[in-house]
Design a protein around this motif. Structure first.
Motif, PDB file in Angstrom:
ATOM      1  N   THR A 225     -26.250  36.998  19.041  1.00  0.00           N
ATOM      2  CA  THR A 225     -27.562  37.321  19.582  1.00  0.00           C
ATOM      3  C   THR A 225     -28.561  37.398  18.437  1.00  0.00           C
ATOM      4  OG1 THR A 225     -26.547  38.625  21.344  1.00  0.00           O
ATOM      5  CG2 THR A 225     -28.897  38.975  20.938  1.00  0.00           C
ATOM      6  N   LEU A 226     -29.719  36.803  18.658  1.00  0.00           N
ATOM      7  CA  LEU A 226     -30.767  36.793  17.641  1.00  0.00           C
ATOM      8  C   LEU A 226     -31.926  37.676  18.110  1.00  0.00           C
ATOM      9  CD1 LEU A 226     -32.082  35.716  15.038  1.00  0.00           C
ATOM     10  CD2 LEU A 226     -32.843  33.717  16.358  1.00  0.00           C
ATOM     11  N   HIS A 227     -32.285  38.674  17.302  1.00  0.00           N
ATOM     12  CA  HIS A 227     -33.413  39.560  17.574  1.00  0.00           C
ATOM     13  C   HIS A 227     -34.549  39.226  16.614  1.00  0.00           C
ATOM     14  CE1 HIS A 227     -30.911  42.527  19.896  1.00  0.00           C
ATOM     15  NE2 HIS A 227     -29.960  41.917  19.199  1.00  0.00           N
ATOM     16  N   GLU A 228     -35.783  39.204  17.120  1.00  0.00           N
ATOM     17  CA  GLU A 228     -36.940  38.992  16.245  1.00  0.00           C
ATOM     18  C   GLU A 228     -38.085  39.910  16.669  1.00  0.00           C
ATOM     19  OE1 GLU A 228     -38.166  35.248  14.871  1.00  0.00           O
ATOM     20  OE2 GLU A 228     -36.187  34.328  15.005  1.00  0.00           O
ATOM     21  N   LEU A 229     -38.919  40.273  15.687  1.00  0.00           N
ATOM     22  CA  LEU A 229     -40.041  41.187  15.898  1.00  0.00           C
ATOM     23  C   LEU A 229     -41.241  40.682  15.110  1.00  0.00           C
ATOM     24  CD1 LEU A 229     -40.023  45.069  15.667  1.00  0.00           C
ATOM     25  CD2 LEU A 229     -41.560  43.775  14.215  1.00  0.00           C
ATOM     26  N   ALA A 230     -42.420  40.804  15.697  1.00  0.00           N
ATOM     27  CA  ALA A 230     -43.662  40.427  15.019  1.00  0.00           C
ATOM     28  C   ALA A 230     -44.715  41.474  15.317  1.00  0.00           C
ATOM     29  CB  ALA A 230     -44.145  39.050  15.475  1.00  0.00           C
ATOM     30  N   GLN A 231     -45.491  41.834  14.300  1.00  0.00           N
ATOM     31  CA  GLN A 231     -46.545  42.836  14.473  1.00  0.00           C
ATOM     32  C   GLN A 231     -47.677  42.578  13.488  1.00  0.00           C
ATOM     33  OE1 GLN A 231     -45.440  46.967  13.816  1.00  0.00           O
ATOM     34  NE2 GLN A 231     -47.067  47.686  15.164  1.00  0.00           N
ATOM     35  N   CYS A 232     -48.915  42.715  13.969  1.00  0.00           N
ATOM     36  CA  CYS A 232     -50.105  42.633  13.119  1.00  0.00           C
ATOM     37  C   CYS A 232     -50.833  43.975  13.166  1.00  0.00           C
ATOM     38  CB  CYS A 232     -51.058  41.533  13.600  1.00  0.00           C
ATOM     39  SG  CYS A 232     -50.394  39.852  13.496  1.00  0.00           S
ATOM     40  N   TYR A 247     -48.184  31.915   8.842  1.00  0.00           N
ATOM     41  CA  TYR A 247     -48.059  31.806   7.392  1.00  0.00           C
ATOM     42  C   TYR A 247     -46.703  32.361   6.943  1.00  0.00           C
ATOM     43  CZ  TYR A 247     -49.257  32.216   2.430  1.00  0.00           C
ATOM     44  OH  TYR A 247     -49.270  32.096   1.066  1.00  0.00           O
ATOM     45  N   ALA A 248     -46.265  33.464   7.557  1.00  0.00           N
ATOM     46  CA  ALA A 248     -44.976  34.056   7.212  1.00  0.00           C
ATOM     47  C   ALA A 248     -43.819  33.197   7.712  1.00  0.00           C
ATOM     48  CB  ALA A 248     -44.878  35.461   7.785  1.00  0.00           C
ATOM     49  N   ILE A 249     -43.980  32.649   8.924  1.00  0.00           N
ATOM     50  CA  ILE A 249     -42.891  31.867   9.523  1.00  0.00           C
ATOM     51  C   ILE A 249     -42.570  30.643   8.679  1.00  0.00           C
ATOM     52  CG2 ILE A 249     -42.320  30.439  11.532  1.00  0.00           C
ATOM     53  CD1 ILE A 249     -43.846  32.486  13.230  1.00  0.00           C
ATOM     54  N   LYS A 250     -43.574  30.089   7.994  1.00  0.00           N
ATOM     55  CA  LYS A 250     -43.323  28.918   7.147  1.00  0.00           C
ATOM     56  C   LYS A 250     -42.313  29.225   6.043  1.00  0.00           C
ATOM     57  CE  LYS A 250     -47.527  28.088   5.921  1.00  0.00           C
ATOM     58  NZ  LYS A 250     -48.708  27.450   5.299  1.00  0.00           N
ATOM     59  N   GLU A 251     -42.136  30.506   5.716  1.00  0.00           N
ATOM     60  CA  GLU A 251     -41.217  30.887   4.646  1.00  0.00           C
ATOM     61  C   GLU A 251     -39.794  31.129   5.149  1.00  0.00           C
ATOM     62  OE1 GLU A 251     -44.228  30.391   2.074  1.00  0.00           O
ATOM     63  OE2 GLU A 251     -42.159  30.841   1.538  1.00  0.00           O
ATOM     64  N   ASN A 271     -46.276  41.559   9.734  1.00  0.00           N
ATOM     65  CA  ASN A 271     -44.888  41.432   9.285  1.00  0.00           C
ATOM     66  C   ASN A 271     -44.059  40.829  10.402  1.00  0.00           C
ATOM     67  OD1 ASN A 271     -42.947  43.684  10.605  1.00  0.00           O
ATOM     68  ND2 ASN A 271     -45.019  44.543  10.388  1.00  0.00           N
ATOM     69  N   VAL A 272     -43.020  40.133  10.011  1.00  0.00           N
ATOM     70  CA  VAL A 272     -42.117  39.501  10.974  1.00  0.00           C
ATOM     71  C   VAL A 272     -40.700  39.686  10.458  1.00  0.00           C
ATOM     72  CG1 VAL A 272     -42.317  37.244   9.858  1.00  0.00           C
ATOM     73  CG2 VAL A 272     -41.635  37.379  12.252  1.00  0.00           C
ATOM     74  N   ARG A 273     -39.767  39.898  11.371  1.00  0.00           N
ATOM     75  CA  ARG A 273     -38.378  40.102  10.960  1.00  0.00           C
ATOM     76  C   ARG A 273     -37.417  39.464  11.956  1.00  0.00           C
ATOM     77  NH1 ARG A 273     -38.019  46.597  11.835  1.00  0.00           N
ATOM     78  NH2 ARG A 273     -40.095  46.450  10.918  1.00  0.00           N
TER      79      ARG A 273
END
Length: 669
Positions: A225-232, A247-251, A271-273
């Motif tokens: 299972t893949l969990h992801e979170l994004a917040q500005c 911009y973060a996702i490109k990394e 931030n994104v994780r």
């Protein structure tokens, strides 16, 4: 322990206010027994926060026991307001403390799914840790798993920033067993594609939410299972949030090569994780399952145990808060009366001095302070239905008092660069102004919110009618002449010289007979009559109306207002905004070319119904182009502008063609 500490601090402050009274002794006794109860109630600890990373920016140091340090301490102590949902977004709060050059800007943000008590505890711990890890630094940021705290000596609110970018592995990432499972399940390209695609999905969810926060979870295989979170940070726009997250996702491809099991990418504005779960393991950490095979969240047990003790705390604390609220309300009323008396005394002294010079005074009783609760009731708590418009200094609302009288309230922005002392001084001085083309200030509010009270204008502001609606030529000229006369009064009609600094269509109000009235004078620069210019680092004007010297050097003068009036006059003639581009040219460049080529009548708004005098149109264009000359000495004074507008002669001075391209590139059209 966090709940106990908060309540004890509250009771301690309550004790100080009621020192040597029976109620104070009762509060101390209550605090003792409540502390014992909380200590023995299972599950009351809020839980430890998870530190992630900090960044100490190299923007200089502040000295110990300095004014900046005092402002920073007060600002960080207010971070608890984040958890009380003081702002429009739950878990987010930004504010300032102090005045330049020691002003501090602060931002506090909790993860979108964090409970209020945990949010408050995290903000408090992060603020303390940030001072320890970045001692003496004028700018710093710290990230916890549950919250973010950031402060600086510069204004960063509503500015999207993507640097520096920080990559952080999950605390137990790197487990040989877990990473080997991931490597057996995915190759590098396949894993990168799945993580990146899901990141774009969670980005779309985040920017569509009010809080700019979202999480998502998908089964990428039968066992993983893949969990992801994004917040500005909610102070930036949705488009800026989207850009920051992309911009973060490109990394991600780079990060995945090193941190396959889970990692986070941290930026100042977002931030994104991501995190991988495999057969009940999360980066090597197991989670228990119940008899039905459903995974248990350890926080559920903690929050459940808090419910019982929380209800008891709420009931007892509510009784104390209710009593204190009545007393605080009475104190505020007394405070308002003291401030009002102080302001009236100052205004009375000014009018007495004015009367001694043989001028007719105006009664100081016309100024009044209004309590914030009355304003909130009149505007239905500053609802959108009552909102009339929004400018650089804040939003304007229509309000109805209990006697049925309609009044306009300008709610000043909390990030306004004008301090309370300067605002009070300007209120005192502006109350004395009386001119038919200057909006009358009735009073103000100086409580938690700074609110200015004006007479209500039923036709709102000039920009509502000027762009896209039909105004006949005579009415346009009456409005232009009225604005010129009002501006001349500010420059030369009183003992003090007032430089407006932000003259534009939205700052011109129209009464029931369409007479123009200049507003936002309280936010202007007020100086002695012998001082006609100043240098400032506070550029509060609106791009498109600001003179070149104001934009590039921070130099403001009465000639800066003349420039703004010239832009406004050209807008009144054409019915187009200055940032309107025609064939790649600004309105000012377009007007000069038509006028210089003898085609000035083509500049007229085609919506004007009545035929207009072509000679008068060319004269007004000529005056407008003289006002927007690049050099100050080439611009006329407002007294000359008023005479030219009201006279029958065409100006003899020929405006030169300035280097508009260099100037226009500095402005946001």
């Amino acid at each position: 322990m966090a709940v106990f500490e908060l309540l004890l601090l509250y009771l301690r402050s309550f004790q100080v206010q009621e020192k040597n009274t029976i109620d104070a002794r009762r509060n101390i006794s209550f605090a003792f027994w409540l502390s014992c109860l909380i200590l023995f109630v299972p599950g009351t600890p809020v839980g430890a926060q998870t530190y992630v990373q900090e960044r100490c920016a190299d923007r200089g140091d502040y000295a110990a026991y300095s004014k900046f340090q005092d402002n920073l301490s007060r600002l960080l102590s207010r971070g608890d307001s984040t958890a009380s949902n003081k702002g429009p977004i739950y878990g987010f709060y930004n504010t300032t403390e102090g005045e330049d050059p020691d002003k501090v800007y602060g931002l506090f943000l909790c993860r979108g799914d964090v409970a209020a008590n945990l949010c408050q505890s995290c903000i408090r711990e992060a603020s303390s840790t940030l001072i320890e890890r970045c001692p003496g630094q004028k700018e710093a940021t710290i990230w916890y798993d549950e919250c973010l705290v950031r402060y600086s000596n510069r204004s960063f609110f509503s500015i999207m920033e993507t640097t520096p970018i920080i990559f952080v592995a999950n605390p137990v990432d790197g487990s040989v067993t877990f990473n080997s499972i991931v490597e057996q399940t995915f190759d590098n390209e396949d894993l990168a594609a799945k993580v990146t695609d899901l990141a774009r999905n969670v980005t779309d969810l985040a920017i569509s939410s009010k809080s700019l926060y979202a999480t998502i979870k998908v089964n990428v295989s039968s066992s993983v299972t893949l969990h992801e979170l994004a917040q500005c940070t909610p102070d930036i726009s949705k488009s800026a949030c989207n850009s920051c997250l992309l911009y973060a996702i490109k990394e991600f491809p780079t990060v995945l090569n090193l941190k396959r099991g889970g990692a986070r990418i941290l930026q100042p504005s977002c931030n994104v994780r991501y995190q991988m779960n495999f057969d009940g393991t999360t980066n090597g950490t197991s989670t228990e399952s119940n008899s039905k095979g459903v995974k248990q969240n350890p926080w559920i047990a903690i929050f459940s145990s808090l419910i019982g003790s929380g209800l008891l705390i709420i009931i007892v604390a509510s009784c104390i808060i209710l009593k204190r609220t009545k007393r605080v309300k009475k104190e505020k009323e007394n405070s308002q009366e003291v401030q009002l008396l102080h302001l009236r005394q100052q205004i009375g002294e000014e009018f007495s001095n004015k009367k001694s010079r043989g001028q007719k005074p105006v009664g100081s009783q016309e100024l009044y302070l209004m309590r914030l609760d009355i304003i909130r009731t009149a505007t239905r708590n500053f609802s959108n239905e009552c909102k009339l418009g929004e400018g650089g200094f804040g939003s304007v609302y229509r309000g109805t008092l209990p006697d049925g009288k309609e009044i306009a309230f300008k709610r000043l922005s909390r990030t306004s660069s004008q301090g309370l002392i300067e605002l009070k001084n300007n209120v005192i001085l502006v109350t004395r102004l009386q001119h038919r083309n200057v909006a009358r200030l009735l009073g103000c509010c100086l409580e938690d919110e700074k609110v200015l009270i004006y007479e209500y204008m039923p036709n709102k502001s000039l920009d509502v009618f000027l762009f896209g609606q039909s105004l006949d030529w005579k009415l346009r000229m009456n409005i232009a002449c009225g604005i010129a006369q009002g501006l001349l009064y500010l420059h030369e009609g009183s003992r003090l010289r007032i430089i407006h600094g932000d003259l534009k269509a939205s700052n011109i109000l129209l009464d029931g007979e369409m007479n123009p009235k200049i507003t936002d004078v309280v936010m202007a620069r007020i100086s002695s009559v012998n001082q006609d210019k100043a240098n400032t680092t506070r550029v509060d004007g609106t791009y498109g109306y600001m003179a070149p010297e104001y934009v590039t050097k921070g130099s403001i003068s009465v000639k800066s207002d003349v420039f703004s009036f010239g832009v406004l006059l050209l807008e009144i003639i054409s019915g187009r905004k200055n940032y309107f581009h025609l064939h790649g040219e600004s309105l000012l460049t377009f007007a000069w070319k038509l006028w210089s080529e003898g085609r000035g009548l083509e500049f007229i708004n085609p919506l004007i119904k009545e035929p207009c005098d072509g000679v008068e149109v060319l004269k007004c264009m000529h005056i407008g182009l003289l006002c927007v000359q690049e050099k100050l000495v080439d611009r006329p004074t407002m007294s000359l502008v008023v005479r030219m507008l009201g006279g029958n002669t065409i100006p003899t001075n020929r405006p030169s063609q300035p280097d508009w391209e260099r100037y226009e590139n500095t402005q946001s059209y």
